[in-house]
Write an enzyme that holds these catalytic residues in place. Sequence first.
Site, PDB file in Angstrom:
ATOM      1  N   CYS A 149       3.522  11.562  18.396  1.00 55.29           N
ATOM      2  CA  CYS A 149       4.742  10.758  18.602  1.00 55.29           C
ATOM      3  C   CYS A 149       4.623   9.750  19.744  1.00 55.29           C
ATOM      4  O   CYS A 149       5.257   8.702  19.715  1.00 55.29           O
ATOM      5  CB  CYS A 149       5.943  11.673  18.814  1.00 55.29           C
ATOM      6  SG  CYS A 149       5.636  13.021  19.958  1.00 55.29           S
ATOM      7  N   HIS A 242      10.694   8.374  23.511  1.00 61.59           N
ATOM      8  CA  HIS A 242       9.598   8.416  24.479  1.00 61.59           C
ATOM      9  C   HIS A 242       9.453   7.033  25.144  1.00 61.59           C
ATOM     10  O   HIS A 242       9.328   6.016  24.447  1.00 61.59           O
ATOM     11  CB  HIS A 242       8.266   8.740  23.788  1.00 61.59           C
ATOM     12  CG  HIS A 242       8.154  10.164  23.298  1.00 61.59           C
ATOM     13  ND1 HIS A 242       9.077  11.141  23.554  1.00 61.59           N
ATOM     14  CD2 HIS A 242       7.167  10.761  22.560  1.00 61.59           C
ATOM     15  CE1 HIS A 242       8.690  12.280  22.997  1.00 61.59           C
ATOM     16  NE2 HIS A 242       7.539  12.074  22.390  1.00 61.59           N
TER      17      HIS A 242
HETATM   18  N1  LIG Z   1       9.092  17.025  17.364  1.00 58.27           N
HETATM   19  C1  LIG Z   1       8.412  15.882  17.387  1.00 58.27           C
HETATM   20  O1  LIG Z   1       8.870  14.857  17.968  1.00 58.27           O
HETATM   21  C2  LIG Z   1       7.088  15.748  16.679  1.00 58.27           C
HETATM   22  C3  LIG Z   1       6.526  14.484  16.585  1.00 58.27           C
HETATM   23  C4  LIG Z   1       5.312  14.323  15.924  1.00 58.27           C
HETATM   24  C5  LIG Z   1       4.672  15.422  15.383  1.00 58.27           C
HETATM   25  N2  LIG Z   1       5.228  16.663  15.493  1.00 58.27           N
HETATM   26  C6  LIG Z   1       4.497  17.770  14.876  1.00 58.27           C
HETATM   27  O2  LIG Z   1       5.215  18.195  13.722  1.00 58.27           O
HETATM   28  C7  LIG Z   1       5.032  19.610  13.542  1.00 58.27           C
HETATM   29  C8  LIG Z   1       6.407  20.279  13.537  1.00 58.27           C
HETATM   30  O3  LIG Z   1       7.077  20.007  14.758  1.00 58.27           O
HETATM   31  P1  LIG Z   1       8.594  20.423  15.011  1.00 58.27           P
HETATM   32  O4  LIG Z   1       8.963  19.780  16.288  1.00 58.27           O
HETATM   33  O5  LIG Z   1       9.419  20.171  13.785  1.00 58.27           O
HETATM   34  O6  LIG Z   1       8.432  22.020  15.200  1.00 58.27           O
HETATM   35  P2  LIG Z   1       9.539  23.180  15.069  1.00 58.27           P
HETATM   36  O7  LIG Z   1      10.900  22.644  15.363  1.00 58.27           O
HETATM   37  O8  LIG Z   1       9.025  24.291  15.895  1.00 58.27           O
HETATM   38  O9  LIG Z   1       9.462  23.586  13.496  1.00 58.27           O
HETATM   39  C9  LIG Z   1       8.388  24.286  12.943  1.00 58.27           C
HETATM   40  C10 LIG Z   1       8.584  24.493  11.456  1.00 58.27           C
HETATM   41  O10 LIG Z   1       7.452  25.208  10.935  1.00 58.27           O
HETATM   42  C11 LIG Z   1       7.898  26.357  10.215  1.00 58.27           C
HETATM   43  N3  LIG Z   1       6.919  27.440  10.276  1.00 58.27           N
HETATM   44  C12 LIG Z   1       6.582  28.220  11.333  1.00 58.27           C
HETATM   45  N4  LIG Z   1       5.647  29.126  10.975  1.00 58.27           N
HETATM   46  C13 LIG Z   1       5.400  28.903   9.664  1.00 58.27           C
HETATM   47  C14 LIG Z   1       4.543  29.525   8.708  1.00 58.27           C
HETATM   48  N5  LIG Z   1       3.749  30.546   9.036  1.00 58.27           N
HETATM   49  N6  LIG Z   1       4.551  29.042   7.449  1.00 58.27           N
HETATM   50  C15 LIG Z   1       5.344  28.009   7.099  1.00 58.27           C
HETATM   51  N7  LIG Z   1       6.191  27.381   7.951  1.00 58.27           N
HETATM   52  C16 LIG Z   1       6.200  27.825   9.221  1.00 58.27           C
HETATM   53  C17 LIG Z   1       9.202  26.742  10.888  1.00 58.27           C
HETATM   54  O11 LIG Z   1       9.945  27.567  10.009  1.00 58.27           O
HETATM   55  P3  LIG Z   1      10.949  28.723  10.516  1.00 58.27           P
HETATM   56  O12 LIG Z   1      12.228  28.030  10.939  1.00 58.27           O
HETATM   57  O13 LIG Z   1      11.112  29.586   9.314  1.00 58.27           O
HETATM   58  O14 LIG Z   1      10.292  29.418  11.670  1.00 58.27           O
HETATM   59  C18 LIG Z   1       9.808  25.345  11.087  1.00 58.27           C
HETATM   60  O15 LIG Z   1      10.342  24.890   9.873  1.00 58.27           O
HETATM   61  C19 LIG Z   1       4.123  20.084  14.677  1.00 58.27           C
HETATM   62  O16 LIG Z   1       2.784  20.085  14.253  1.00 58.27           O
HETATM   63  C20 LIG Z   1       4.331  19.015  15.742  1.00 58.27           C
HETATM   64  O17 LIG Z   1       3.236  18.942  16.595  1.00 58.27           O
HETATM   65  C21 LIG Z   1       6.430  16.863  16.113  1.00 58.27           C
END
Ligand SMILES: NC(=O)c1ccc[n+]([C@@H]2O[C@H](COP(=O)([O-])OP(=O)(O)OC[C@H]3O[C@@H](n4cnc5c(N)ncnc54)[C@H](OP(=O)(O)O)[C@@H]3O)[C@@H](O)[C@H]2O)c1
Length: 396
Positions: A149, A242
Amino acid sequence: MKSKLPIGILGATGMVGQRYIQLLENHPWFEIAWLAASDRSSGKKYGEAAKWRLDTPLPRRIAEMTVSPAEPKNAPKIVFASVDAAIAREMEPAFANAGCAVLSNSSAFRMAPNVPLVIPEVNADHLEMIEEQPSRQSSGGYMVTNPNCSTIGLVMALKPIEERFGIEQIFVTTMQAVSGAGYPGVASMDILDNVVPYIGGEEEKMEAETLKLLGKLEGHAVNPLAARMSAHCNRVPVVDGHTECVSIKLGNKLGRTATREEIVEAWSEFRPLAGRDLPFAPEQPVEWAGQPDRPQPRLDRNRGRGMAVTVGRLRPCNLLDWKFVLLSHNTVRGAAGATILNAELLASLGKLEQNPPPDSSGALKRKKAMEIGDAIVAGVTALVTGGAASGGTGVC
Ligand SMILES: NC(=O)c1ccc[n+]([C@@H]2O[C@H](COP(=O)([O-])OP(=O)(O)OC[C@H]3O[C@@H](n4cnc5c(N)ncnc54)[C@H](OP(=O)(O)O)[C@@H]3O)[C@@H](O)[C@H]2O)c1
Protein backbone atom coordinates in the site's frame (compact mmCIF):
# COMPACT_ATOMS: atom_id res chain seq x y z
CA MET A 1 -19.61 -5.93 -21.21
CA LYS A 2 -22.99 -7.68 -21.70
CA SER A 3 -23.33 -9.60 -18.42
CA LYS A 4 -21.32 -9.08 -15.28
CA LEU A 5 -18.40 -11.39 -14.51
CA PRO A 6 -18.83 -13.35 -11.27
CA ILE A 7 -15.95 -12.80 -8.87
CA GLY A 8 -14.98 -14.35 -5.54
CA ILE A 9 -13.27 -12.75 -2.55
CA LEU A 10 -10.79 -14.77 -0.53
CA GLY A 11 -10.30 -13.07 2.86
CA ALA A 12 -13.69 -11.39 2.48
CA THR A 13 -14.18 -10.56 6.16
CA GLY A 14 -10.92 -8.59 6.58
CA MET A 15 -10.14 -4.89 6.10
CA VAL A 16 -9.32 -5.27 2.42
CA GLY A 17 -12.11 -7.81 1.87
CA GLN A 18 -14.62 -5.29 3.21
CA ARG A 19 -13.28 -2.60 0.87
CA TYR A 20 -13.80 -4.95 -2.09
CA ILE A 21 -17.40 -5.37 -1.06
CA GLN A 22 -17.90 -1.64 -0.66
CA LEU A 23 -16.19 -0.73 -3.94
CA LEU A 24 -17.80 -3.51 -6.01
CA GLU A 25 -21.35 -2.53 -5.06
CA ASN A 26 -22.87 -1.51 -8.42
CA HIS A 27 -19.65 -2.19 -10.34
CA PRO A 28 -20.60 -2.23 -14.04
CA TRP A 29 -18.46 -5.29 -14.96
CA PHE A 30 -18.09 -7.46 -11.84
CA GLU A 31 -20.51 -9.05 -9.42
CA ILE A 32 -19.61 -10.73 -6.12
CA ALA A 33 -20.64 -14.39 -6.34
CA TRP A 34 -18.55 -16.06 -3.62
CA LEU A 35 -17.07 -15.02 -0.29
CA ALA A 36 -14.50 -17.06 1.61
CA ALA A 37 -12.54 -16.62 4.84
CA SER A 38 -11.06 -18.78 7.58
CA ASP A 39 -12.71 -21.70 9.36
CA ARG A 40 -13.82 -19.20 12.00
CA SER A 41 -16.15 -17.62 9.45
CA SER A 42 -17.05 -20.31 6.92
CA GLY A 43 -20.61 -21.60 7.13
CA LYS A 44 -21.85 -18.35 8.72
CA LYS A 45 -23.83 -15.59 7.04
CA TYR A 46 -21.39 -12.84 6.03
CA GLY A 47 -23.28 -10.34 8.22
CA GLU A 48 -22.56 -12.49 11.27
CA ALA A 49 -19.01 -13.47 10.36
CA ALA A 50 -17.65 -10.02 9.51
CA LYS A 51 -17.24 -7.11 11.87
CA TRP A 52 -18.18 -4.46 9.29
CA ARG A 53 -15.90 -1.44 9.83
CA LEU A 54 -16.68 0.82 6.86
CA ASP A 55 -18.72 4.00 6.84
CA THR A 56 -21.27 2.83 4.26
CA PRO A 57 -23.87 0.16 5.14
CA LEU A 58 -23.08 -3.48 4.46
CA PRO A 59 -25.13 -4.33 1.33
CA ARG A 60 -28.08 -6.55 2.34
CA ARG A 61 -27.44 -9.13 -0.42
CA ILE A 62 -23.88 -9.59 0.83
CA ALA A 63 -24.90 -9.79 4.50
CA GLU A 64 -27.13 -12.73 3.60
CA MET A 65 -24.49 -14.65 1.63
CA THR A 66 -22.94 -17.67 3.34
CA VAL A 67 -19.17 -17.55 3.77
CA SER A 68 -17.57 -20.50 1.93
CA PRO A 69 -14.51 -22.51 2.92
CA ALA A 70 -11.32 -21.15 1.35
CA GLU A 71 -11.04 -23.87 -1.31
CA PRO A 72 -11.09 -23.64 -5.10
CA LYS A 73 -14.04 -26.04 -5.35
CA ASN A 74 -17.12 -23.94 -6.23
CA ALA A 75 -15.10 -20.70 -6.46
CA PRO A 76 -15.70 -18.52 -9.54
CA LYS A 77 -12.97 -18.16 -12.17
CA ILE A 78 -11.90 -14.75 -10.90
CA VAL A 79 -10.72 -14.49 -7.29
CA PHE A 80 -9.67 -11.30 -5.51
CA ALA A 81 -7.41 -12.47 -2.69
CA SER A 82 -6.65 -10.57 0.52
CA VAL A 83 -5.21 -12.99 3.05
CA ASP A 84 -2.02 -12.86 5.06
CA ALA A 85 1.13 -13.69 3.05
CA ALA A 86 1.79 -16.96 4.91
CA ILE A 87 -1.69 -18.21 3.96
CA ALA A 88 -1.52 -16.78 0.44
CA ARG A 89 1.71 -18.68 -0.20
CA GLU A 90 -0.21 -21.96 0.06
CA MET A 91 -3.62 -20.95 -1.18
CA GLU A 92 -3.11 -18.69 -4.16
CA PRO A 93 -1.24 -21.26 -6.31
CA ALA A 94 -3.94 -23.83 -5.47
CA PHE A 95 -6.60 -21.50 -6.89
CA ALA A 96 -4.44 -20.68 -9.95
CA ASN A 97 -3.84 -24.38 -10.57
CA ALA A 98 -7.57 -24.95 -10.40
CA GLY A 99 -8.06 -22.50 -13.28
CA CYS A 100 -8.73 -19.25 -11.41
CA ALA A 101 -7.34 -15.83 -12.24
CA VAL A 102 -6.02 -14.89 -8.79
CA LEU A 103 -5.58 -11.16 -8.21
CA SER A 104 -3.67 -10.83 -5.00
CA ASN A 105 -3.03 -8.17 -2.42
CA SER A 106 -0.55 -10.12 -0.38
CA SER A 107 3.23 -9.90 -0.58
CA ALA A 108 3.70 -13.67 -1.03
CA PHE A 109 4.35 -13.69 -4.80
CA ARG A 110 5.00 -10.04 -5.65
CA MET A 111 8.70 -10.61 -6.21
CA ALA A 112 8.38 -14.02 -7.88
CA PRO A 113 10.06 -13.81 -11.30
CA ASN A 114 7.07 -15.08 -13.30
CA VAL A 115 4.35 -13.21 -11.38
CA PRO A 116 3.46 -9.72 -12.56
CA LEU A 117 3.43 -6.95 -9.96
CA VAL A 118 1.26 -4.36 -11.63
CA ILE A 119 -0.08 -0.82 -11.38
CA PRO A 120 -2.09 -0.30 -14.61
CA GLU A 121 -0.90 3.30 -15.08
CA VAL A 122 2.73 2.28 -14.58
CA ASN A 123 3.57 -1.11 -16.07
CA ALA A 124 0.54 -2.70 -17.76
CA ASP A 125 2.93 -4.47 -20.16
CA HIS A 126 4.27 -6.64 -17.28
CA LEU A 127 0.96 -8.56 -17.38
CA GLU A 128 2.48 -10.55 -20.24
CA MET A 129 4.31 -12.55 -17.56
CA ILE A 130 1.16 -14.49 -16.74
CA GLU A 131 1.82 -16.45 -19.93
CA GLU A 132 5.02 -17.75 -18.29
CA GLN A 133 3.17 -19.37 -15.39
CA PRO A 134 2.81 -23.15 -15.69
CA SER A 135 -0.78 -23.00 -14.41
CA ARG A 136 -1.69 -20.78 -17.39
CA GLN A 137 -0.71 -23.60 -19.74
CA SER A 138 -2.36 -26.39 -17.78
CA SER A 139 -5.60 -24.93 -16.42
CA GLY A 140 -5.76 -21.36 -17.71
CA GLY A 141 -5.33 -20.01 -14.17
CA TYR A 142 -2.69 -17.48 -13.16
CA MET A 143 -1.61 -15.03 -10.46
CA VAL A 144 -1.28 -11.25 -10.68
CA THR A 145 -0.29 -9.09 -7.72
CA ASN A 146 -0.66 -5.46 -6.74
CA PRO A 147 1.99 -3.72 -4.67
CA ASN A 148 2.28 -2.90 -1.02
CA CYS A 149 0.00 0.00 0.00
CA SER A 150 2.85 2.47 0.55
CA THR A 151 4.64 1.45 -2.66
CA ILE A 152 1.66 2.18 -4.93
CA GLY A 153 1.44 5.88 -4.08
CA LEU A 154 5.19 6.32 -4.34
CA VAL A 155 5.52 4.60 -7.69
CA MET A 156 2.60 6.46 -9.23
CA ALA A 157 4.27 9.74 -8.29
CA LEU A 158 7.69 8.58 -9.51
CA LYS A 159 6.66 7.06 -12.85
CA PRO A 160 6.02 10.34 -14.75
CA ILE A 161 9.31 11.70 -13.40
CA GLU A 162 11.26 8.56 -14.31
CA GLU A 163 9.80 8.55 -17.82
CA ARG A 164 10.81 12.11 -18.61
CA PHE A 165 13.93 12.75 -16.56
CA GLY A 166 15.17 9.43 -15.17
CA ILE A 167 15.70 8.71 -11.46
CA GLU A 168 18.98 7.68 -9.83
CA GLN A 169 18.19 7.84 -6.10
CA ILE A 170 15.02 7.69 -4.00
CA PHE A 171 14.76 8.47 -0.30
CA VAL A 172 11.32 8.09 1.31
CA THR A 173 9.88 8.39 4.82
CA THR A 174 6.32 7.14 5.27
CA MET A 175 3.61 8.02 7.80
CA GLN A 176 1.25 5.08 7.44
CA ALA A 177 -2.35 4.79 8.58
CA VAL A 178 -3.49 2.16 11.08
CA SER A 179 -5.92 0.53 8.62
CA GLY A 180 -2.82 -0.71 6.79
CA ALA A 181 -2.33 -3.21 9.61
CA GLY A 182 -5.74 -4.85 9.06
CA TYR A 183 -8.37 -5.21 11.80
CA PRO A 184 -7.97 -4.91 14.80
CA GLY A 185 -4.41 -3.93 13.83
CA VAL A 186 -2.31 -1.83 16.18
CA ALA A 187 -3.64 -1.62 19.76
CA SER A 188 -5.02 1.83 20.59
CA MET A 189 -2.69 2.04 23.62
CA ASP A 190 0.25 1.63 21.24
CA ILE A 191 -0.76 4.18 18.61
CA LEU A 192 -2.73 7.00 20.29
CA ASP A 193 -0.46 9.94 21.18
CA ASN A 194 2.35 8.05 19.48
CA VAL A 195 4.34 7.17 16.35
CA VAL A 196 5.70 3.65 15.87
CA PRO A 197 8.93 3.75 13.84
CA TYR A 198 8.76 0.13 12.73
CA ILE A 199 6.51 -1.89 10.41
CA GLY A 200 7.86 -5.41 9.97
CA GLY A 201 9.24 -6.07 6.47
CA GLU A 202 7.73 -2.87 5.06
CA GLU A 203 10.93 -1.04 4.18
CA GLU A 204 12.37 -4.04 2.34
CA LYS A 205 9.12 -4.51 0.43
CA MET A 206 8.98 -0.85 -0.61
CA GLU A 207 12.57 -0.90 -1.79
CA ALA A 208 12.28 -4.11 -3.81
CA GLU A 209 8.78 -3.54 -5.25
CA THR A 210 9.47 0.04 -6.37
CA LEU A 211 12.40 -1.05 -8.52
CA LYS A 212 10.49 -4.02 -10.01
CA LEU A 213 7.50 -1.80 -10.88
CA LEU A 214 9.70 0.82 -12.53
CA GLY A 215 11.76 -1.85 -14.26
CA LYS A 216 11.53 -3.01 -17.87
CA LEU A 217 10.11 -6.29 -19.07
CA GLU A 218 12.93 -7.78 -21.12
CA GLY A 219 12.20 -11.16 -22.63
CA HIS A 220 10.58 -13.20 -19.89
CA ALA A 221 11.71 -11.22 -16.85
CA VAL A 222 11.70 -7.76 -15.36
CA ASN A 223 14.97 -5.90 -15.23
CA PRO A 224 14.54 -3.68 -12.14
CA LEU A 225 15.18 0.05 -12.34
CA ALA A 226 18.85 0.70 -11.63
CA ALA A 227 18.27 3.28 -8.90
CA ARG A 228 19.39 3.35 -5.27
CA MET A 229 16.60 3.53 -2.76
CA SER A 230 16.15 3.86 1.00
CA ALA A 231 12.80 3.75 2.87
CA HIS A 232 11.89 4.61 6.47
CA CYS A 233 8.41 3.35 7.43
CA ASN A 234 6.38 4.61 10.40
CA ARG A 235 2.90 3.91 11.75
CA VAL A 236 0.96 7.04 12.78
CA PRO A 237 -2.46 7.60 14.39
CA VAL A 238 -4.37 8.21 11.13
CA VAL A 239 -7.22 5.87 10.15
CA ASP A 240 -6.84 5.86 6.34
CA GLY A 241 -4.26 7.43 4.02
CA HIS A 242 -0.51 6.97 3.83
CA THR A 243 1.59 10.18 3.66
CA GLU A 244 5.15 9.99 2.30
CA CYS A 245 8.01 12.52 2.23
CA VAL A 246 10.20 11.84 -0.79
CA SER A 247 13.58 13.11 -2.00
CA ILE A 248 14.90 12.15 -5.43
CA LYS A 249 18.02 12.51 -7.48
CA LEU A 250 17.09 12.76 -11.13
CA GLY A 251 18.75 11.02 -14.02
CA ASN A 252 20.12 12.80 -17.07
CA LYS A 253 17.50 12.07 -19.75
CA LEU A 254 17.15 15.81 -20.48
CA GLY A 255 20.88 16.49 -20.43
CA ARG A 256 20.16 19.11 -17.73
CA THR A 257 18.26 19.37 -14.42
CA ALA A 258 14.48 19.46 -14.72
CA THR A 259 12.71 22.57 -13.45
CA ARG A 260 9.92 22.61 -10.87
CA GLU A 261 7.42 23.52 -13.61
CA GLU A 262 8.55 20.58 -15.75
CA ILE A 263 8.05 18.12 -12.87
CA VAL A 264 4.57 19.49 -12.07
CA GLU A 265 3.76 19.30 -15.79
CA ALA A 266 4.94 15.66 -15.94
CA TRP A 267 2.52 14.80 -13.11
CA SER A 268 -0.35 16.77 -14.66
CA GLU A 269 0.08 15.25 -18.11
CA PHE A 270 0.38 11.68 -16.79
CA ARG A 271 -2.80 9.99 -18.05
CA PRO A 272 -1.68 6.63 -19.47
CA LEU A 273 -5.12 5.03 -19.24
CA ALA A 274 -7.02 7.87 -20.94
CA GLY A 275 -9.51 6.51 -23.45
CA ARG A 276 -9.44 2.92 -22.12
CA ASP A 277 -12.76 3.35 -20.26
CA LEU A 278 -11.78 1.37 -17.18
CA PRO A 279 -14.43 2.19 -14.57
CA PHE A 280 -11.99 2.52 -11.63
CA ALA A 281 -9.26 4.45 -13.44
CA PRO A 282 -9.05 7.99 -12.05
CA GLU A 283 -9.18 10.70 -14.71
CA GLN A 284 -6.12 12.38 -13.14
CA PRO A 285 -4.02 9.62 -11.50
CA VAL A 286 -1.52 12.05 -9.93
CA GLU A 287 -3.18 15.24 -8.66
CA TRP A 288 -1.11 18.30 -7.85
CA ALA A 289 -2.07 20.20 -4.67
CA GLY A 290 -0.53 23.66 -4.84
CA GLN A 291 -1.33 24.83 -1.28
CA PRO A 292 1.73 24.91 1.01
CA ASP A 293 0.16 22.66 3.68
CA ARG A 294 -1.15 19.84 1.45
CA PRO A 295 -1.61 16.94 0.91
CA GLN A 296 -3.26 15.86 4.18
CA PRO A 297 -4.94 12.49 4.85
CA ARG A 298 -8.32 13.82 5.97
CA LEU A 299 -8.57 16.36 3.17
CA ASP A 300 -7.04 14.55 0.21
CA ARG A 301 -7.35 10.76 0.59
CA ASN A 302 -10.63 10.55 -1.35
CA ARG A 303 -9.46 12.39 -4.45
CA GLY A 304 -10.36 10.48 -7.60
CA ARG A 305 -12.74 8.35 -5.45
CA GLY A 306 -9.70 7.24 -3.45
CA MET A 307 -7.85 6.10 -6.59
CA ALA A 308 -5.72 9.23 -7.21
CA VAL A 309 -2.40 10.04 -5.58
CA THR A 310 -2.01 13.62 -4.37
CA VAL A 311 1.39 15.32 -4.59
CA GLY A 312 2.47 18.68 -3.19
CA ARG A 313 5.25 20.71 -1.56
CA LEU A 314 7.68 20.21 -4.45
CA ARG A 315 10.87 22.09 -3.60
CA PRO A 316 14.64 21.78 -4.05
CA CYS A 317 16.40 19.25 -1.80
CA ASN A 318 19.79 20.12 -0.31
CA LEU A 319 20.94 16.50 -0.41
CA LEU A 320 19.36 15.13 -3.62
CA ASP A 321 17.68 17.23 -6.36
CA TRP A 322 14.00 17.61 -5.41
CA LYS A 323 11.70 16.76 -2.51
CA PHE A 324 7.92 16.52 -2.25
CA VAL A 325 5.06 15.02 -0.22
CA LEU A 326 2.52 12.48 -1.49
CA LEU A 327 -0.62 10.93 -0.13
CA SER A 328 -2.67 7.91 -1.20
CA HIS A 329 -5.59 5.99 0.25
CA ASN A 330 -4.07 2.75 1.50
CA THR A 331 -7.11 0.46 1.44
CA VAL A 332 -8.59 1.90 -1.79
CA ARG A 333 -5.71 2.78 -4.17
CA GLY A 334 -3.29 0.81 -2.01
CA ALA A 335 -5.29 -2.42 -1.85
CA ALA A 336 -8.85 -3.25 -2.97
CA GLY A 337 -9.12 -0.52 -5.63
CA ALA A 338 -5.73 -1.55 -7.02
CA THR A 339 -6.92 -5.14 -7.48
CA ILE A 340 -10.17 -4.03 -9.08
CA LEU A 341 -8.30 -1.80 -11.55
CA ASN A 342 -5.93 -4.67 -12.37
CA ALA A 343 -8.97 -6.87 -13.01
CA GLU A 344 -10.54 -4.23 -15.25
CA LEU A 345 -7.32 -3.99 -17.23
CA LEU A 346 -7.16 -7.79 -17.59
CA ALA A 347 -10.83 -7.87 -18.65
CA SER A 348 -10.22 -5.15 -21.25
CA LEU A 349 -7.35 -7.27 -22.62
CA GLY A 350 -9.60 -10.34 -22.82
CA LYS A 351 -7.53 -12.19 -20.21
CA LEU A 352 -10.23 -12.72 -17.63
CA GLU A 353 -12.59 -14.76 -19.71
CA GLN A 354 -10.07 -16.96 -21.47
CA ASN A 355 -9.30 -19.32 -18.63
CA PRO A 356 -11.47 -22.45 -18.69
CA PRO A 357 -13.48 -23.27 -15.56
CA PRO A 358 -11.61 -25.35 -12.95
CA ASP A 359 -13.62 -28.51 -13.63
CA SER A 360 -13.35 -28.53 -17.44
CA SER A 361 -9.77 -29.68 -17.81
CA GLY A 362 -10.08 -33.39 -16.97
CA ALA A 363 -8.45 -35.52 -14.31
CA LEU A 364 -5.16 -36.04 -16.11
CA LYS A 365 -4.69 -32.37 -16.83
CA ARG A 366 -5.57 -31.55 -13.21
CA LYS A 367 -3.02 -34.04 -11.92
CA LYS A 368 -0.36 -32.50 -14.16
CA ALA A 369 -1.38 -29.02 -12.98
CA MET A 370 -1.04 -30.09 -9.36
CA GLU A 371 2.45 -31.42 -10.02
CA ILE A 372 3.48 -28.24 -11.80
CA GLY A 373 1.79 -26.22 -9.07
CA ASP A 374 3.79 -27.96 -6.38
CA ALA A 375 6.90 -27.07 -8.34
CA ILE A 376 5.94 -23.38 -8.57
CA VAL A 377 5.04 -23.23 -4.90
CA ALA A 378 8.32 -24.88 -3.99
CA GLY A 379 10.30 -22.56 -6.27
CA VAL A 380 8.55 -19.41 -5.22
CA THR A 381 8.47 -20.29 -1.54
CA ALA A 382 12.22 -20.78 -1.65
CA LEU A 383 12.54 -17.44 -3.38
CA VAL A 384 10.24 -15.66 -0.96
CA THR A 385 11.59 -17.11 2.25
CA GLY A 386 15.14 -17.00 1.00
CA GLY A 387 15.30 -13.25 0.42
CA ALA A 388 14.51 -10.51 2.91
CA ALA A 389 13.40 -8.39 -0.04
CA SER A 390 10.02 -10.05 -0.40
CA GLY A 391 9.06 -9.57 3.12
CA GLY A 392 7.62 -12.45 5.18
CA THR A 393 4.19 -12.22 6.75
CA GLY A 394 4.09 -8.58 7.74
CA VAL A 395 1.09 -6.44 6.80
CA CYS A 396 0.59 -4.94 3.35
N1 LIG B 1 -4.93 -3.22 5.00
C1 LIG B 1 -4.24 -2.69 4.00
O1 LIG B 1 -4.19 -1.44 3.82
C2 LIG B 1 -3.53 -3.56 3.00
C3 LIG B 1 -2.98 -2.96 1.87
C4 LIG B 1 -2.33 -3.73 0.92
C5 LIG B 1 -2.22 -5.10 1.11
N2 LIG B 1 -2.74 -5.68 2.22
C6 LIG B 1 -2.60 -7.14 2.34
O2 LIG B 1 -3.87 -7.73 2.13
C7 LIG B 1 -3.97 -8.93 2.93
C8 LIG B 1 -5.18 -8.80 3.85
O3 LIG B 1 -5.03 -7.65 4.68
P1 LIG B 1 -6.18 -7.14 5.65
O4 LIG B 1 -5.71 -5.84 6.15
O5 LIG B 1 -7.52 -7.24 4.97
O6 LIG B 1 -6.11 -8.26 6.81
P2 LIG B 1 -7.22 -8.67 7.90
O7 LIG B 1 -8.13 -7.52 8.19
O8 LIG B 1 -6.45 -9.26 9.02
O9 LIG B 1 -8.07 -9.83 7.14
C9 LIG B 1 -7.56 -11.11 6.90
C10 LIG B 1 -8.57 -11.96 6.16
O10 LIG B 1 -8.00 -13.26 5.92
C11 LIG B 1 -8.89 -14.27 6.40
N3 LIG B 1 -8.16 -15.45 6.85
C12 LIG B 1 -7.38 -15.61 7.95
N4 LIG B 1 -6.90 -16.87 8.02
C13 LIG B 1 -7.40 -17.51 6.94
C14 LIG B 1 -7.29 -18.85 6.46
N5 LIG B 1 -6.56 -19.77 7.10
N6 LIG B 1 -7.94 -19.17 5.32
C15 LIG B 1 -8.68 -18.25 4.66
N7 LIG B 1 -8.84 -16.97 5.07
C16 LIG B 1 -8.19 -16.61 6.19
C17 LIG B 1 -9.63 -13.61 7.55
O11 LIG B 1 -10.82 -14.33 7.80
P3 LIG B 1 -11.49 -14.45 9.27
O12 LIG B 1 -12.24 -13.15 9.50
O13 LIG B 1 -12.38 -15.63 9.15
O14 LIG B 1 -10.38 -14.63 10.26
C18 LIG B 1 -9.88 -12.22 6.93
O15 LIG B 1 -10.94 -12.30 6.02
C19 LIG B 1 -2.64 -9.07 3.67
O16 LIG B 1 -1.77 -9.90 2.94
C20 LIG B 1 -2.11 -7.65 3.69
O17 LIG B 1 -0.73 -7.63 3.81
C21 LIG B 1 -3.41 -4.96 3.17
